[in-house]
Design an enzyme around this catalytic site. Structure first.
Site, short mmCIF file in Angstrom:
data_model
loop_
_atom_site.label_atom_id
_atom_site.label_comp_id
_atom_site.label_asym_id
_atom_site.label_seq_id
_atom_site.Cartn_x
_atom_site.Cartn_y
_atom_site.Cartn_z
N TYR A 11 0.82 -1.22 0.00
CA TYR A 11 0.00 0.00 0.00
C TYR A 11 0.86 1.27 0.00
CZ TYR A 11 -3.00 3.59 2.08
OH TYR A 11 -3.64 4.75 2.36
N ILE A 12 1.75 1.40 0.94
CA ILE A 12 2.59 2.60 0.96
C ILE A 12 3.71 2.49 -0.07
CG2 ILE A 12 4.10 4.05 2.41
CD1 ILE A 12 2.35 3.19 4.81
N ASP A 31 9.32 -7.88 -3.16
CA ASP A 31 8.07 -8.04 -2.40
C ASP A 31 7.72 -9.53 -2.37
OD1 ASP A 31 5.57 -5.71 -1.86
OD2 ASP A 31 5.20 -7.86 -1.58
N TYR A 140 4.22 -5.08 17.62
CA TYR A 140 4.56 -4.45 16.34
C TYR A 140 5.43 -3.21 16.57
CZ TYR A 140 3.79 -1.14 12.55
OH TYR A 140 3.98 -0.19 11.59
N PHE A 207 -15.39 2.51 18.24
CA PHE A 207 -14.85 2.01 19.51
C PHE A 207 -14.83 3.10 20.58
CE2 PHE A 207 -12.25 -0.74 16.43
CZ PHE A 207 -13.19 -1.76 16.43
N1 UDP Z 1 -11.84 2.97 14.93
C1 UDP Z 1 -13.18 2.72 15.12
N2 UDP Z 1 -13.74 1.66 14.44
C2 UDP Z 1 -13.03 0.85 13.61
C3 UDP Z 1 -11.65 1.12 13.44
C4 UDP Z 1 -11.09 2.18 14.12
O1 UDP Z 1 -13.87 3.40 15.86
O2 UDP Z 1 -13.59 -0.10 13.05
C5 UDP Z 1 -11.23 4.12 15.61
C6 UDP Z 1 -10.09 3.76 16.56
O3 UDP Z 1 -10.59 3.50 17.85
C7 UDP Z 1 -9.23 5.04 16.50
C8 UDP Z 1 -9.43 5.52 15.05
O4 UDP Z 1 -10.65 4.92 14.62
O5 UDP Z 1 -9.76 6.04 17.36
C9 UDP Z 1 -8.30 5.10 14.12
O6 UDP Z 1 -8.10 3.72 14.26
P1 UDP Z 1 -7.20 2.88 13.24
O7 UDP Z 1 -7.38 1.43 13.60
O8 UDP Z 1 -7.51 3.28 11.85
O9 UDP Z 1 -5.72 3.36 13.53
P2 UDP Z 1 -4.86 3.39 14.89
O10 UDP Z 1 -4.87 4.83 15.34
O11 UDP Z 1 -5.48 2.46 15.87
O12 UDP Z 1 -3.50 2.98 14.46
#
Ligand code: UDP
Length: 325
Positions: A11-12, A31, A140, A207
């Site tokens: 992707y990146i 890759d 990670y 979330f």
């Molecule tokens: N998030 C959410 N629902 C989802 C995926 C992510 O509410 O299905 C929220 C997550 O809690 C965070 C933001 O979206 O506040 C970005 O999450 P992501 O997983 O994209 O990246 P992270 O910051 O965790 O690396």
């Protein structure tokens, strides 16, 4: 320069390759295609299907007049890394070690490394700068921090010149539509929102909406992949005459989950259904960062990272028949 890009079909990586070729560099992509996309492999790049775990192959590739390496090949799912840390030790730690050792053997001394905001762990202050304590809270992040540490030692002991680029929330697709193959099994908010817009998913879970943020949902610093890509090219060029460095790549601007949903509804014209669920373990309320150092050292700036541009560039790719059959 002749540049080896590991993970150049990812992707990146596919965006980095575009910018390197545009800047006049010769590119060799390595890759293993575990997450790479055949469609995104640039037709002007040489492509080698293989893994950083194959030391003989690495030695062979690096013996062919490679001037520099951009290393993006890695696993990046924080949640998975807590369940299968061994996968991350193997692919991320062993892969980077093999690559660095093959570089040293062949006297290749320039390295641009794909690092991450996950090296910081929970933010102790905002915006996060490069002096922030490094306390990863997932395996990670630990693997990326360990590689950063290894790079410092190789700089000191072997004369390696490295750039460690700590990405915040990578998002978007090429604004000129040159990368049209979708990221494989994306797990982040923005691709999930796109999948709701295309109808591949009925709704998404938010979330938590009880954080101390403007609307209660999590706030993140989204950075467009084209902006990430341009920083790699600038980093490579900077290292020709300057010392190793580590920088954040971010915008300093935060958007909440609800901001993303509302903007996505405006961009796509679709209703994005959601359900509020419990907070996800390990999520900080807010994560934003300053990139002043990258701006200063590299004369770099984020140009495409406003939410509207990010989402439009994603919708351009997601809104294709073949991408949601
Ligand atoms: N998030 C959410 N629902 C989802 C995926 C992510 O509410 O299905 C929220 C997550 O809690 C965070 C933001 O979206 O506040 C970005 O999450 P992501 O997983 O994209 O990246 P992270 O910051 O965790 O690396």
């Amino acid at each position: 320069m002749k540049v080896l890009v590991t993970g150049g079909a990812g992707y990146i990586g596919s965006h980095v390759v575009l910018d390197l070729i545009e800047a006049g560099h010769e590119v060799v992509i390595l890759d293993d295609m575990s997450l790479g996309c055949m469609e995104n492999i640039h037709n002007q790049a040489e492509f080698i299907e293989g893994s950083t775990l194959d030391e003989t192959m690495l030695d062979d590739v690096l013996s062919k007049n490679i001037d520099a390496v951009v290393h993006l090949a890695a696993f990046k799912a924080a949640g998975e890394s807590m369940i299968h840390p061994e996968k991350y030790s193997q692919n991320n730690l062993n892969g980077a070690t093999n690559l660095l050792n093959a570089m040293m053997k062949n006297d290749v001394k320039t390295f641009v490394f794909s690092s991450t905001a996950a090296v910081y762990g929970y933010p102790e202050y905002l915006p996060v700068d490069e002096a922030h304590p490094l306390k990863p809270i997932n395996y990670y992040g630990f693997t990326k921090l360990s590689i950063e540490e290894m790079l410092k030692w190789y700089d000191q002991l072997k004369g390696l010149k490295f750039a460690a680029l700590r990405y915040f929330n990578a998002a978007g697709y090429d604004v000129n539509g040159r990368v049209m193959g979708l990221e494989k099994s994306p797990q982040n908010l923005l691709p999930i929102v796109m999948e709701v817009a295309t109808g591949q998913r009925n709704s998404l879970d938010i979330f938590g909406n009880d954080y101390k943020t403007k609307d209660g949902t999590g706030v993140r610093d989204y950075i467009h992949v084209n902006d990430l890509a341009s920083a790699h090219v600038k980093a490579l060029e900077y290292l020709q005459d300057n010392d190793s460095f580590t920088v954040n790549l971010a915008t300093g601007e935060g958007y909440s989950v609800l901001d993303v949903i509302h903007e996505a509804e405006a961009v796509t014209g679709k209703k994005i259904n959601y359900t509020i669920v419990d907070r996800r373990a390990g999520d900080p309320a807010e994560l934003i960062a300053t990139s002043n150092l990258a701006e200063e050292l590299l004369d770099w700036e984020a140009k495409y990272s406003d939410l509207n541009t990010i989402l439009k560039s994603m919708w351009n790719v997601y809104n294709q028949e073949e991408n949601h059959d």
